[in-house]
Every structure is written in C-alpha cells, then in structure tokens.
Design an enzyme around this catalytic site. Structure first.
Site, PDB file in Angstrom:
ATOM      1  N   HIS A  22       0.482  -2.294   7.340  1.00 51.75           N
ATOM      2  CA  HIS A  22       1.283  -3.275   6.596  1.00 51.75           C
ATOM      3  C   HIS A  22       2.340  -3.882   7.511  1.00 51.75           C
ATOM      4  O   HIS A  22       2.556  -5.100   7.516  1.00 51.75           O
ATOM      5  CB  HIS A  22       1.993  -2.627   5.404  1.00 51.75           C
ATOM      6  CG  HIS A  22       1.091  -2.097   4.353  1.00 51.75           C
ATOM      7  ND1 HIS A  22       1.256  -0.849   3.800  1.00 51.75           N
ATOM      8  CD2 HIS A  22       0.009  -2.646   3.729  1.00 51.75           C
ATOM      9  CE1 HIS A  22       0.325  -0.657   2.879  1.00 51.75           C
ATOM     10  NE2 HIS A  22      -0.452  -1.735   2.820  1.00 51.75           N
ATOM     11  N   LYS A  46      -1.708   1.942 -11.130  1.00 49.12           N
ATOM     12  CA  LYS A  46      -2.073   2.764  -9.968  1.00 49.12           C
ATOM     13  C   LYS A  46      -1.301   4.079  -9.920  1.00 49.12           C
ATOM     14  O   LYS A  46      -1.554   4.905  -9.064  1.00 49.12           O
ATOM     15  CB  LYS A  46      -1.824   1.989  -8.665  1.00 49.12           C
ATOM     16  CG  LYS A  46      -2.851   0.923  -8.370  1.00 49.12           C
ATOM     17  CD  LYS A  46      -2.626   0.384  -6.967  1.00 49.12           C
ATOM     18  CE  LYS A  46      -3.672  -0.626  -6.573  1.00 49.12           C
ATOM     19  NZ  LYS A  46      -3.457  -1.119  -5.193  1.00 49.12           N
ATOM     20  N   ARG A  95      -8.658  -5.210   6.421  1.00 46.36           N
ATOM     21  CA  ARG A  95      -8.906  -4.140   7.382  1.00 46.36           C
ATOM     22  C   ARG A  95     -10.374  -4.061   7.759  1.00 46.36           C
ATOM     23  O   ARG A  95     -10.723  -3.840   8.891  1.00 46.36           O
ATOM     24  CB  ARG A  95      -8.500  -2.781   6.794  1.00 46.36           C
ATOM     25  CG  ARG A  95      -7.029  -2.605   6.628  1.00 46.36           C
ATOM     26  CD  ARG A  95      -6.762  -1.341   5.897  1.00 46.36           C
ATOM     27  NE  ARG A  95      -7.497  -1.401   4.625  1.00 46.36           N
ATOM     28  CZ  ARG A  95      -7.330  -0.569   3.621  1.00 46.36           C
ATOM     29  NH1 ARG A  95      -6.505   0.421   3.724  1.00 46.36           N
ATOM     30  NH2 ARG A  95      -8.008  -0.710   2.507  1.00 46.36           N
ATOM     31  N   SER A 133      -2.835   3.261   2.424  1.00 45.07           N
ATOM     32  CA  SER A 133      -1.781   4.026   1.737  1.00 45.07           C
ATOM     33  C   SER A 133      -2.373   5.250   1.049  1.00 45.07           C
ATOM     34  O   SER A 133      -1.765   6.321   1.048  1.00 45.07           O
ATOM     35  CB  SER A 133      -1.067   3.141   0.714  1.00 45.07           C
ATOM     36  OG  SER A 133      -0.369   2.116   1.358  1.00 45.07           O
TER      37      SER A 133
END
Length: 165
Positions: A22, A46, A95, A133
């Site tokens: 990030h 989440k 990514r 993450s």
C-alpha cells in the site's frame, strides 16, 4: 496554452492493516498527482482488526513525510466520496492477475456511477506483489515476523492488538 489543472487522486481501501505494498502505491501516486487522498473505508462487513479511526491514524503517521498525501476515513459510496473531495482520479493497486477481474468490474461500475473521473491502476514494486493485509494479519496472529511487510508503526500496533485477544 492550457493552464495546469491540479489533479487530485483518491486511493481507497480497507487498509487493515497498511502494508508496504500500500505504501509503495501511495508513493507512486504521490509522484504522479498533485494531491493524493488515501481513503480508508469503514468496511464493517470485513470485520476489520482495527477501527476505521485507528487505520486513519496509522496511515497519517506512515505518510506524514509525503506533503501531498492526506489520509481520510469514509463510510459512503466511493463515487460520492470522490465527488466530495473534488477528485478526478481513482487509484487502485494491482498485485496479480487475480486482482484484475475484480478491479475491472469495480472500475466499470464506478464509470457508470461517476463517468467524470478516471480509474488508474498502479502496481507495487516486485518485492511487494505478494503482500496482502489478510496474509499479514494471519502471520501476526500466529506470532510470525511481519517486519518486512509493514511499517514499524503497524507492526507494533498489530502486536499490541493481538496480545489483547
């Protein structure tokens, strides 16, 4: 001759927690745009490890040396937030190929909701491509060393949070 219009970009995400990937995307965006707003999503579905305010605070500390970067929380529709910030660009990090399909769908939906802003995809440096993450939280949860994947501020807060659990 046209005058230079200042471009503001919004880089949205949950950032639970911020990773070096990030950070790399934010630094790249900060070189390309006049202003970058790192938009930290509420994202209650989440079940984040850190509250939105904690994530905003961590982001503000991590990016304090980048003069054109600001970290803000939001809990509205992203298109509405982009309008509120008078931004012209939405930055998304990619990514791997697996990210592309989801991001492509999101870009299409955002174009329908707000055709006046563009989505720009940025890739982090190779060494950060595999970091997520979710993986960082899992490694930390089981006592692994996350220092290569996150800023020291994040590492310390992760350790404190997981010690409480």
């Amino acid at each position: 001759m046209r005058s230079h219009k200042k471009l503001t970009a919004v880089y949205p995400g949950t950032f639970d927690p911020f990773t070096r990937g990030h950070q790399d995307v934010v630094k790249r965006a900060a070189h390309l745009f006049d202003n970058v707003i790192v938009a930290v999503a509420e994202s209650t579905h989440k079940k984040p490890l850190f509250s939105r305010d904690e994530r905003v605070e961590m982001g503000a500390l991590i990016f304090k040396n980048l003069n054109n970067v600001e970290v803000k929380g939001f809990s509205t529709l992203l298109a509405h937030f982009v309008h509120e910030q008078n931004a012209q660009v939405l930055v998304r990090g990619l990514r791997a190929v697996s990210d592309f399909e989801y991001e492509f769908q999101m870009a299409g939906m955002n174009r329908r909701l707000a055709p006046e802003f563009e989505t720009v995809f940025l890739m982090p440096a190779d060494e950060f491509m595999f970091i997520s993450s979710t993986m960082v939280r899992e490694i930390a949860r089981f006592g692994g060393d996350v220092s290569r994947f996150v800023d020291p501020i994040v590492k310390e807060r992760l350790q404190r949070r997981l010690e409480k659990k």
